[in-house]
Each structure stands twice: as C-alpha cells, then as structure tokens.
Design an enzyme around this catalytic site. Structure first.
Site, PDB file in Angstrom:
ATOM      1  N   ASP A 157     -73.678  -6.300  32.376  1.00  0.00           N
ATOM      2  CA  ASP A 157     -75.141  -5.987  31.895  1.00  0.00           C
ATOM      3  C   ASP A 157     -76.035  -6.362  32.276  1.00  0.00           C
ATOM      4  O   ASP A 157     -75.845  -7.917  31.781  1.00  0.00           O
ATOM      5  CB  ASP A 157     -74.373  -5.017  30.452  1.00  0.00           C
ATOM      6  CG  ASP A 157     -76.195  -4.692  30.026  1.00  0.00           C
ATOM      7  OD1 ASP A 157     -76.987  -3.854  30.642  1.00  0.00           O
ATOM      8  OD2 ASP A 157     -76.194  -4.249  28.976  1.00  0.00           O
ATOM      9  N   SER A 186     -78.706   2.269  31.435  1.00  0.00           N
ATOM     10  CA  SER A 186     -79.957   2.084  30.446  1.00  0.00           C
ATOM     11  C   SER A 186     -80.645   2.943  30.792  1.00  0.00           C
ATOM     12  O   SER A 186     -81.620   2.702  31.724  1.00  0.00           O
ATOM     13  CB  SER A 186     -79.889   0.372  30.642  1.00  0.00           C
ATOM     14  OG  SER A 186     -81.122   0.649  29.172  1.00  0.00           O
ATOM     15  N   HIS A 226     -75.663  -0.338  22.933  1.00  0.00           N
ATOM     16  CA  HIS A 226     -75.397  -2.036  22.876  1.00  0.00           C
ATOM     17  C   HIS A 226     -76.247  -1.896  21.814  1.00  0.00           C
ATOM     18  O   HIS A 226     -77.723  -2.731  21.451  1.00  0.00           O
ATOM     19  CB  HIS A 226     -75.783  -2.233  24.202  1.00  0.00           C
ATOM     20  CG  HIS A 226     -75.731  -3.624  24.719  1.00  0.00           C
ATOM     21  ND1 HIS A 226     -76.209  -4.363  25.539  1.00  0.00           N
ATOM     22  CD2 HIS A 226     -75.006  -4.432  24.038  1.00  0.00           C
ATOM     23  CE1 HIS A 226     -75.953  -5.432  25.503  1.00  0.00           C
ATOM     24  NE2 HIS A 226     -75.045  -5.710  24.586  1.00  0.00           N
ATOM     25  N   HIS A 276     -76.100   4.501  28.421  1.00  0.00           N
ATOM     26  CA  HIS A 276     -76.554   3.264  28.057  1.00  0.00           C
ATOM     27  C   HIS A 276     -77.785   2.992  27.128  1.00  0.00           C
ATOM     28  O   HIS A 276     -78.286   3.603  27.603  1.00  0.00           O
ATOM     29  CB  HIS A 276     -76.165   1.999  28.924  1.00  0.00           C
ATOM     30  CG  HIS A 276     -75.236   0.390  28.357  1.00  0.00           C
ATOM     31  ND1 HIS A 276     -74.387   0.408  27.736  1.00  0.00           N
ATOM     32  CD2 HIS A 276     -76.940  -0.250  27.904  1.00  0.00           C
ATOM     33  CE1 HIS A 276     -74.610  -0.949  27.116  1.00  0.00           C
ATOM     34  NE2 HIS A 276     -76.124  -1.410  27.342  1.00  0.00           N
ATOM     35  N   MET A 323     -72.921  -9.804  29.870  1.00  0.00           N
ATOM     36  CA  MET A 323     -73.968 -10.076  30.105  1.00  0.00           C
ATOM     37  C   MET A 323     -73.884 -11.071  30.941  1.00  0.00           C
ATOM     38  O   MET A 323     -73.343 -12.249  31.740  1.00  0.00           O
ATOM     39  CB  MET A 323     -74.677 -10.373  28.918  1.00  0.00           C
ATOM     40  CG  MET A 323     -75.210  -9.671  27.732  1.00  0.00           C
ATOM     41  SD  MET A 323     -75.685  -7.572  27.842  1.00  0.00           S
ATOM     42  CE  MET A 323     -77.079  -8.823  28.612  1.00  0.00           C
ATOM     43  N   MET A 352     -78.267  -5.601  20.102  1.00  0.00           N
ATOM     44  CA  MET A 352     -78.214  -7.067  20.341  1.00  0.00           C
ATOM     45  C   MET A 352     -78.535  -7.147  18.648  1.00  0.00           C
ATOM     46  O   MET A 352     -80.489  -6.984  18.649  1.00  0.00           O
ATOM     47  CB  MET A 352     -79.334  -7.118  21.441  1.00  0.00           C
ATOM     48  CG  MET A 352     -78.496  -6.936  22.810  1.00  0.00           C
ATOM     49  SD  MET A 352     -79.340  -6.388  23.776  1.00  0.00           S
ATOM     50  CE  MET A 352     -79.278  -5.311  24.175  1.00  0.00           C
ATOM     51  N   MET A 401     -82.313  -3.338  20.301  1.00  0.00           N
ATOM     52  CA  MET A 401     -82.526  -4.700  19.468  1.00  0.00           C
ATOM     53  C   MET A 401     -83.548  -4.918  18.504  1.00  0.00           C
ATOM     54  O   MET A 401     -84.482  -3.737  17.906  1.00  0.00           O
ATOM     55  CB  MET A 401     -83.054  -4.715  20.707  1.00  0.00           C
ATOM     56  CG  MET A 401     -82.745  -4.797  21.713  1.00  0.00           C
ATOM     57  SD  MET A 401     -83.945  -5.537  24.105  1.00  0.00           S
ATOM     58  CE  MET A 401     -82.695  -4.921  25.103  1.00  0.00           C
ATOM     59  N   ASP A 431     -79.760   0.470  24.394  1.00  0.00           N
ATOM     60  CA  ASP A 431     -79.894  -0.915  24.236  1.00  0.00           C
ATOM     61  C   ASP A 431     -80.498  -0.389  22.570  1.00  0.00           C
ATOM     62  O   ASP A 431     -82.179  -0.252  22.026  1.00  0.00           O
ATOM     63  CB  ASP A 431     -80.611  -1.622  24.730  1.00  0.00           C
ATOM     64  CG  ASP A 431     -79.891  -2.096  26.195  1.00  0.00           C
ATOM     65  OD1 ASP A 431     -78.884  -2.686  26.429  1.00  0.00           O
ATOM     66  OD2 ASP A 431     -80.245  -1.328  27.210  1.00  0.00           O
TER      67      ASP A 431
END
Length: 217
Positions: free
Chosen positions: A169, A6, A62, A29, A133, A64, A33, A31
């Site tokens: 993760d 990540s 990913h 990866h 998760m 979120m 958010m 993230d």
C-alpha cells in the site's frame, strides 16, 4: 493478483458512485485515520456501516489508528471482510487477530516502512494477510519507497506455503506494481493511480495484468 483500490482519493461526497466505478476490483480499500497514529483524519465506523449497505464488494479496512485493540472488532461486526491493524499500535496483536477472525473477518497486520517483519513471523499463523506500507502512512499520492522491496521479498519467504495474502500500500502505479509483484506481493492498494485515471476500472485491469506478468512465485 488482487487489486483493492483505495477510496482515499475518491469523491467522499458520493462514495456509492465512486465504488460503482470499479466493478472489476477485488475489493474496496478503506483508510481509517484518527489524526493521532497518523497526521490525517478520514472516515470512521459510521461511514463503513453505510458502505456495507450499498455495496457487495469486499471491504478491506485499514485502521491507521491508536488503540486498534478497542476499535477494530467493531469493523468486523459491521460486515467488513478484512480488517487490518498496525502492529505498532496494537497492545495484544495475537489476541486482536483472533477476535477479528471470531467475528468473521480476515485478520491482517500492517507494518510501516521502517518496521522489520522478522519479529512478527511467529504470529503468521494467526493472520490472513500482511500489509507492508510502501510509503509513510497518512496521506495518499506519495512516492513509492523502493527501500521496502527487500522487506517484501523477505516477507514472502517467511510466509512460505501459508495461505496468507501479501498486500502493499502506497505509491502503487503502472510504474511500480511490477516491482512489487516480482518481489512477492499478490494484493495491491492503488488510490490515486485508479481514481485519477480517465477510466478507473480500466486502470484496475491494467494494474492486474502488469502484476500477473511480473509475479515472482
């Protein structure tokens, strides 16, 4: 065994360089958010579009975020090879998975630690990856939650012989990756463990070796 570091723990001011420090990784990866679904705000679609221009590495997005049904397809169109949405946020997860596949991306479903896997087993044929998760989503550097290990084992059983990756993760490190692999995970997100190491790529290799030696199936 796949290691997808990540970049949440990387230097955001020089992401091209940071990705270049992990040439042996199986993907990057990313993230995303939105400070609504999780209490943190990170990068979005424009940054992912820029990353696609500077790396040939597999981009593992990913999301979120709230309303992934609206936003996720754009990440596939931007060239991300894998796009993960949280089932807790998706309004029509099967339709969304099909839309992602239609745009050329692997469709992945993520679950928070307390979300049970069993209600979603019937949609596995629509998926290319399941992400479990092992911390509460939102921030890097959290402690691994051993209580998710039984869910990893159950998910592996439910996947059976389907060609679905099982990703974990959160809190993945040299101390925890073996337990995850023994439980049935085959794809691992590691952020601080990789980017806080003196040699991030050497850490990628070490994590893969540890997972290989512990693999259950």
């Amino acid at each position: 065994m796949r290691i997808t570091p990540s970049i949440l723990n990387a230097d955001f001011a020089n992401l091209r360089h940071e990705i270049g420090r992990i040439p042996g990784a199986d993907g990057v990866h990313v993230d995303v958010m939105d400070n609504h679904f999780v209490p943190n705000l990170t990068i979005g679609l424009p940054v992912v579009e820029c990353l696609r221009k500077v790396t040939d590495q597999l981009l593992d997005i990913h999301l979120m975020i709230e309303d992934p049904d609206r936003w996720a397809p754009a990440y596939a169109e931007a060239g991300a090879e894998s796009v993960t949405f949280h089932v807790e946020a998706a309004h029509a997860p099967i339709r969304l998975a099909r839309e992602l596949r239609a745009r050329g991306a692997r469709a992945s479903m993520a679950l928070k630690p307390a979300t049970p896997i069993e209600p979603y087993a019937e949609m596995f044929d629509e998926l290319d990856m399941v992400l479990l998760m092992t911390v509460e989503p939102g921030f890097g550097g959290q402690k691994f939650l051993d209580l998710v290990l039984p869910k990893i084992r159950r998910t592996r059983e439910l996947i059976g012989d389907r060609p679905i990756w099982l990703q974990v993760d959160g809190g993945v490190s040299v101390e925890t990756i073996g337990r995850c692999a023994e439980a049935g995970a085959d794809t691992f997100v590691a952020g601080s463990a990789v980017y806080n190491a003196p040699d991030p790529d050497a850490m990628v290799r070490e994590l893969r070796e540890l997972a290989d030696s512990a693999w259950c199936c």
